[in-house]
Design a protein around this motif. Structure first.
Motif, PDB file in Angstrom:
ATOM      1  N   VAL A 264      44.408  49.599  58.008  1.00 33.44           N
ATOM      2  CA  VAL A 264      45.134  50.252  59.294  1.00 33.44           C
ATOM      3  C   VAL A 264      43.767  50.928  59.985  1.00 33.44           C
ATOM      4  CG1 VAL A 264      45.747  52.506  57.888  1.00 33.44           C
ATOM      5  CG2 VAL A 264      47.130  51.541  60.083  1.00 33.44           C
ATOM      6  N   HIS A 265      44.054  51.564  61.110  1.00 35.24           N
ATOM      7  CA  HIS A 265      43.175  52.290  61.882  1.00 35.24           C
ATOM      8  C   HIS A 265      41.593  51.420  62.151  1.00 35.24           C
ATOM      9  CE1 HIS A 265      45.753  55.934  60.250  1.00 35.24           C
ATOM     10  NE2 HIS A 265      46.174  55.438  61.390  1.00 35.24           N
ATOM     11  N   THR A 266      41.676  50.204  62.045  1.00 37.08           N
ATOM     12  CA  THR A 266      40.567  49.474  62.194  1.00 37.08           C
ATOM     13  C   THR A 266      40.029  49.239  63.812  1.00 37.08           C
ATOM     14  OG1 THR A 266      41.454  47.150  62.656  1.00 37.08           O
ATOM     15  CG2 THR A 266      41.390  48.018  60.486  1.00 37.08           C
ATOM     16  N   SER A 267      39.045  48.845  63.811  1.00 29.12           N
ATOM     17  CA  SER A 267      38.405  48.771  65.249  1.00 29.12           C
ATOM     18  C   SER A 267      39.135  47.549  66.130  1.00 29.12           C
ATOM     19  CB  SER A 267      36.666  48.257  64.911  1.00 29.12           C
ATOM     20  OG  SER A 267      36.724  47.158  64.399  1.00 29.12           O
ATOM     21  N   ALA A 268      39.834  46.775  65.453  1.00 37.74           N
ATOM     22  CA  ALA A 268      40.726  45.778  66.159  1.00 37.74           C
ATOM     23  C   ALA A 268      41.971  46.460  66.390  1.00 37.74           C
ATOM     24  CB  ALA A 268      40.742  44.653  65.123  1.00 37.74           C
ATOM     25  N   ASP A 269      42.269  47.645  66.222  1.00 39.18           N
ATOM     26  CA  ASP A 269      43.637  48.169  66.336  1.00 39.18           C
ATOM     27  C   ASP A 269      43.788  49.343  67.346  1.00 39.18           C
ATOM     28  OD1 ASP A 269      45.549  46.750  64.381  1.00 39.18           O
ATOM     29  OD2 ASP A 269      44.044  47.888  63.029  1.00 39.18           O
ATOM     30  N   GLY A 270      44.734  49.721  68.097  1.00 34.39           N
ATOM     31  CA  GLY A 270      44.759  50.666  68.874  1.00 34.39           C
ATOM     32  C   GLY A 270      45.783  51.714  68.495  1.00 34.39           C
ATOM     33  N   ASP A 271      45.700  51.895  67.224  1.00 34.21           N
ATOM     34  CA  ASP A 271      47.024  52.731  66.683  1.00 34.21           C
ATOM     35  C   ASP A 271      47.045  54.232  67.160  1.00 34.21           C
ATOM     36  OD1 ASP A 271      47.247  50.511  65.013  1.00 34.21           O
ATOM     37  OD2 ASP A 271      45.903  51.293  63.311  1.00 34.21           O
ATOM     38  N   SER A 272      47.967  54.484  67.579  1.00 33.30           N
ATOM     39  CA  SER A 272      48.500  55.810  68.477  1.00 33.30           C
ATOM     40  C   SER A 272      49.856  56.286  67.881  1.00 33.30           C
ATOM     41  CB  SER A 272      48.424  55.586  69.963  1.00 33.30           C
ATOM     42  OG  SER A 272      47.211  54.947  70.037  1.00 33.30           O
ATOM     43  N   ILE A 273      49.857  57.616  67.812  1.00 33.11           N
ATOM     44  CA  ILE A 273      51.257  58.299  67.584  1.00 33.11           C
ATOM     45  C   ILE A 273      51.496  59.508  68.625  1.00 33.11           C
ATOM     46  CG2 ILE A 273      52.501  59.494  66.115  1.00 33.11           C
ATOM     47  CD1 ILE A 273      51.519  57.954  63.786  1.00 33.11           C
ATOM     48  N   TYR A 274      52.393  59.553  69.247  1.00 31.67           N
ATOM     49  CA  TYR A 274      52.711  60.875  70.080  1.00 31.67           C
ATOM     50  C   TYR A 274      53.526  61.603  69.158  1.00 31.67           C
ATOM     51  CZ  TYR A 274      51.361  57.835  74.178  1.00 31.67           C
ATOM     52  OH  TYR A 274      50.622  57.069  75.027  1.00 31.67           O
ATOM     53  N   ALA A 275      53.623  62.824  69.546  1.00 30.60           N
ATOM     54  CA  ALA A 275      54.755  63.768  69.070  1.00 30.60           C
ATOM     55  C   ALA A 275      55.248  64.649  70.077  1.00 30.60           C
ATOM     56  CB  ALA A 275      53.905  64.618  68.022  1.00 30.60           C
ATOM     57  N   LEU A 276      56.630  64.552  70.105  1.00 30.13           N
ATOM     58  CA  LEU A 276      57.372  65.131  71.370  1.00 30.13           C
ATOM     59  C   LEU A 276      58.366  66.120  70.758  1.00 30.13           C
ATOM     60  CD1 LEU A 276      58.315  61.644  72.613  1.00 30.13           C
ATOM     61  CD2 LEU A 276      56.306  62.937  73.281  1.00 30.13           C
ATOM     62  N   SER A 277      58.286  67.165  71.553  1.00 30.15           N
ATOM     63  CA  SER A 277      58.965  68.424  71.107  1.00 30.15           C
ATOM     64  C   SER A 277      60.221  68.514  72.191  1.00 30.15           C
ATOM     65  CB  SER A 277      58.394  69.819  71.021  1.00 30.15           C
ATOM     66  OG  SER A 277      59.225  70.907  71.138  1.00 30.15           O
ATOM     67  N   VAL A 278      61.584  68.418  71.794  1.00 32.88           N
ATOM     68  CA  VAL A 278      62.283  68.547  73.019  1.00 32.88           C
ATOM     69  C   VAL A 278      63.590  69.555  72.392  1.00 32.88           C
ATOM     70  CG1 VAL A 278      62.332  65.971  73.596  1.00 32.88           C
ATOM     71  CG2 VAL A 278      63.733  66.435  71.701  1.00 32.88           C
ATOM     72  N   GLY A 279      63.297  70.388  71.722  1.00 34.01           N
ATOM     73  CA  GLY A 279      64.182  71.448  71.426  1.00 34.01           C
ATOM     74  C   GLY A 279      63.392  72.789  71.263  1.00 34.01           C
ATOM     75  N   ASN A 280      64.304  73.820  70.352  1.00 29.53           N
ATOM     76  CA  ASN A 280      63.944  75.163  70.447  1.00 29.53           C
ATOM     77  C   ASN A 280      63.988  75.610  69.098  1.00 29.53           C
ATOM     78  OD1 ASN A 280      62.913  76.131  73.116  1.00 29.53           O
ATOM     79  ND2 ASN A 280      64.879  75.240  73.689  1.00 29.53           N
ATOM     80  N   ILE A 281      64.135  74.856  68.094  1.00 26.47           N
ATOM     81  CA  ILE A 281      64.708  75.243  66.827  1.00 26.47           C
ATOM     82  C   ILE A 281      63.275  75.712  66.304  1.00 26.47           C
ATOM     83  CG2 ILE A 281      65.268  74.538  64.434  1.00 26.47           C
ATOM     84  CD1 ILE A 281      67.311  74.271  66.400  1.00 26.47           C
ATOM     85  N   ALA A 282      63.066  76.833  65.502  1.00 23.62           N
ATOM     86  CA  ALA A 282      61.986  77.277  65.015  1.00 23.62           C
ATOM     87  C   ALA A 282      61.795  76.687  63.745  1.00 23.62           C
ATOM     88  CB  ALA A 282      61.775  78.774  64.746  1.00 23.62           C
ATOM     89  N   ALA A 283      60.588  76.060  63.286  1.00 23.83           N
ATOM     90  CA  ALA A 283      60.324  75.210  62.146  1.00 23.83           C
ATOM     91  C   ALA A 283      58.736  75.232  61.973  1.00 23.83           C
ATOM     92  CB  ALA A 283      60.693  73.818  62.141  1.00 23.83           C
ATOM     93  N   ASP A 284      58.455  75.065  60.644  1.00 25.50           N
ATOM     94  CA  ASP A 284      56.915  75.021  60.131  1.00 25.50           C
ATOM     95  C   ASP A 284      56.267  73.836  60.497  1.00 25.50           C
ATOM     96  OD1 ASP A 284      54.914  76.505  58.295  1.00 25.50           O
ATOM     97  OD2 ASP A 284      55.259  74.378  57.666  1.00 25.50           O
ATOM     98  N   CYS A 285      55.049  73.841  61.279  1.00 21.81           N
ATOM     99  CA  CYS A 285      54.495  72.745  61.449  1.00 21.81           C
ATOM    100  C   CYS A 285      54.058  71.973  60.185  1.00 21.81           C
ATOM    101  CB  CYS A 285      53.089  73.148  62.420  1.00 21.81           C
ATOM    102  SG  CYS A 285      52.176  71.755  62.886  1.00 21.81           S
ATOM    103  N   ASP A 286      53.477  72.284  59.484  1.00 19.65           N
ATOM    104  CA  ASP A 286      53.173  71.526  58.215  1.00 19.65           C
ATOM    105  C   ASP A 286      54.448  70.790  57.473  1.00 19.65           C
ATOM    106  OD1 ASP A 286      50.329  72.040  58.373  1.00 19.65           O
ATOM    107  OD2 ASP A 286      50.645  74.046  57.426  1.00 19.65           O
ATOM    108  N   MET A 287      55.476  71.638  57.427  1.00 17.79           N
ATOM    109  CA  MET A 287      56.466  71.007  56.987  1.00 17.79           C
ATOM    110  C   MET A 287      56.951  69.765  57.917  1.00 17.79           C
ATOM    111  SD  MET A 287      60.269  70.693  57.639  1.00 17.79           S
ATOM    112  CE  MET A 287      61.538  70.351  56.610  1.00 17.79           C
ATOM    113  N   VAL A 288      57.364  69.946  59.120  1.00 16.51           N
ATOM    114  CA  VAL A 288      57.574  68.915  60.152  1.00 16.51           C
ATOM    115  C   VAL A 288      56.520  67.686  60.126  1.00 16.51           C
ATOM    116  CG1 VAL A 288      58.037  68.428  62.551  1.00 16.51           C
ATOM    117  CG2 VAL A 288      59.021  70.256  61.362  1.00 16.51           C
ATOM    118  N   GLY A 289      55.285  68.057  60.038  1.00 18.41           N
ATOM    119  CA  GLY A 289      54.283  66.932  59.830  1.00 18.41           C
ATOM    120  C   GLY A 289      54.472  66.275  58.674  1.00 18.41           C
ATOM    121  N   THR A 290      54.711  66.772  57.792  1.00 18.48           N
ATOM    122  CA  THR A 290      54.953  65.969  56.304  1.00 18.48           C
ATOM    123  C   THR A 290      56.086  65.197  56.418  1.00 18.48           C
ATOM    124  OG1 THR A 290      53.994  67.812  55.114  1.00 18.48           O
ATOM    125  CG2 THR A 290      55.164  66.109  53.827  1.00 18.48           C
ATOM    126  N   LEU A 291      57.146  65.658  57.073  1.00 20.63           N
ATOM    127  CA  LEU A 291      58.276  65.040  57.037  1.00 20.63           C
ATOM    128  C   LEU A 291      58.010  63.713  58.025  1.00 20.63           C
ATOM    129  CD1 LEU A 291      61.369  64.573  56.505  1.00 20.63           C
ATOM    130  CD2 LEU A 291      62.163  66.255  58.041  1.00 20.63           C
TER     131      LEU A 291
END
Length: 322
Positions: A264-291
């Motif tokens: 994965v993540h080779t020179s022959a790939d264009g691997d990309s991930i967006y992260a989108l926030s569409v609410g107002n719930i307070a949550a820990d960034c690292d917890m959400v990133g792990t999930l």
């Protein structure tokens, strides 16, 4: 924790449009009120549009759509249709004389699947938006997943059909989901068992060839590893984060790619991930990133398990040796 539909996350609409004969399509994620977004690109060959908007130093604090498309760089025209649709609805950044929708896009390479001259265009982008309002999103051979394939280290002769997949969970009020078009150079692994479930087949098509093992068989330089592969996806959450935090979450979600795709993540790939926030719930960034990494791995499994055989390429549900 309970499993929910990606469409159960409020504040977004997701729609598909595709050309089944041409073997390509696009999937749009819309937010009428705007969504804060981050992006992490790990592959060496991305095809993208408006990525600069998502850098923390860029002035824009929200965008209105993310488009995941086929057609490689040709397919970037489809964002124009998304902009037209949203402008007609009065959605966008107010500049006085009109509202300018902010639309980011990433594309996979699917030109070798069916008709290389059929690509997502402005009309298809517009149709995907109509699909979002008709609630037409589904996993499998739809939208950007129409022409998705995996296991292409030796070209298209031994690869398998993939698609688009999604997975989401809820913990209390917090919702976190992933949507992903799996179009990898490498093989797809079940992160629970560690076994290959889709990827490059051997000469007899009686077993998986194991791309990583083949890669390790020689360190001879390859000038062209069949450049034109990409896994693109998005994490969507109702938690409140800024662009810097979302970029971190997108980066952590790449751990889901690493668990489930090899290489994965080779020179022959264009691997990309967006992260989108569409609410107002307070949550820990690292917890959400792990999930986010967990739901991304599940979404990758969903993409290959919901795919249907097409264009002469088999899918994992057809294989008897798994």
């Amino acid at each position: 924790m309970k499993t929910i539909s990606i469409k159960d996350i409020e504040g977004i609409r997701i729609g598909n449009a595709q050309n089944f004969i041409g073997g390509t399509g696009c999937t749009v994620i819309l937010s009428e009120t705007g969504m804060c977004a981050g992006l992490d690109v790990r592959g060496g060959g991305p095809a993208s549009r408006e990525s600069e908007l998502l850098k923390p130093l860029a002035a824009a604090q929200s965008i209105h759509a993310v488009l995941l498309g086929g057609g490689s760089a040709f397919g970037l025209d489809a964002a124009g249709g998304v902009m037209q649709f949203l402008e007609e609805k009065g959605i966008g950044f107010d500049v006085g004389v009109t509202k300018v929708p902010l639309v980011c896009q990433s594309d996979i390479f699917d030109l070798t699947v069916a008709d290389a001259h059929v690509r997502p265009d402005k009309e298809m982008g517009y149709e995907a938006c109509k699909g979002a309002y008709a609630d037409n999103y589904q996993d499998g051979n739809f939208g950007v997943g129409t022409g998705a394939t995996v296991g292409k280290f030796r070209g298209m002769d031994y690869c398998m059909k993939s698609g688009i997949g999604s997975y989401a969970v809820q913990i209390g009020e917090l919702k976190v989901g992933a949507i992903v078009a799996v179009n990898a150079l490498g093989d797809i692994y079940d992160h629970h068992s560690g076994r290959i479930v889709a990827g490059m087949l051997n000469e007899e098509r009686s077993a998986f060839a194991d791309t990583a093992k083949l890669l390790y068989s020689s360190y001879e330089v390859h000038d062209n590893k069949f450049v034109g592969n990409t896994t693109i996806g998005a994490i969507i959450t109702n938690a409140r984060f800024d662009k810097s935090q979302l970029s971190k979450i997108a980066g952590m979600a790449h751990n889901g790619y690493a668990r489930s795709i090899r290489p994965v993540h080779t020179s022959a790939d264009g691997d990309s991930i967006y992260a989108l926030s569409v609410g107002n719930i307070a949550a820990d960034c690292d917890m959400v990133g792990t999930l986010a990494a967990d739901v991304m791995s599940e979404a990758i499994l969903s993409a290959v398990k919901n795919a249907e055989s097409a264009y002469g390429y088999p899918v994992c549900k057809d294989l008897t040796f798994i």
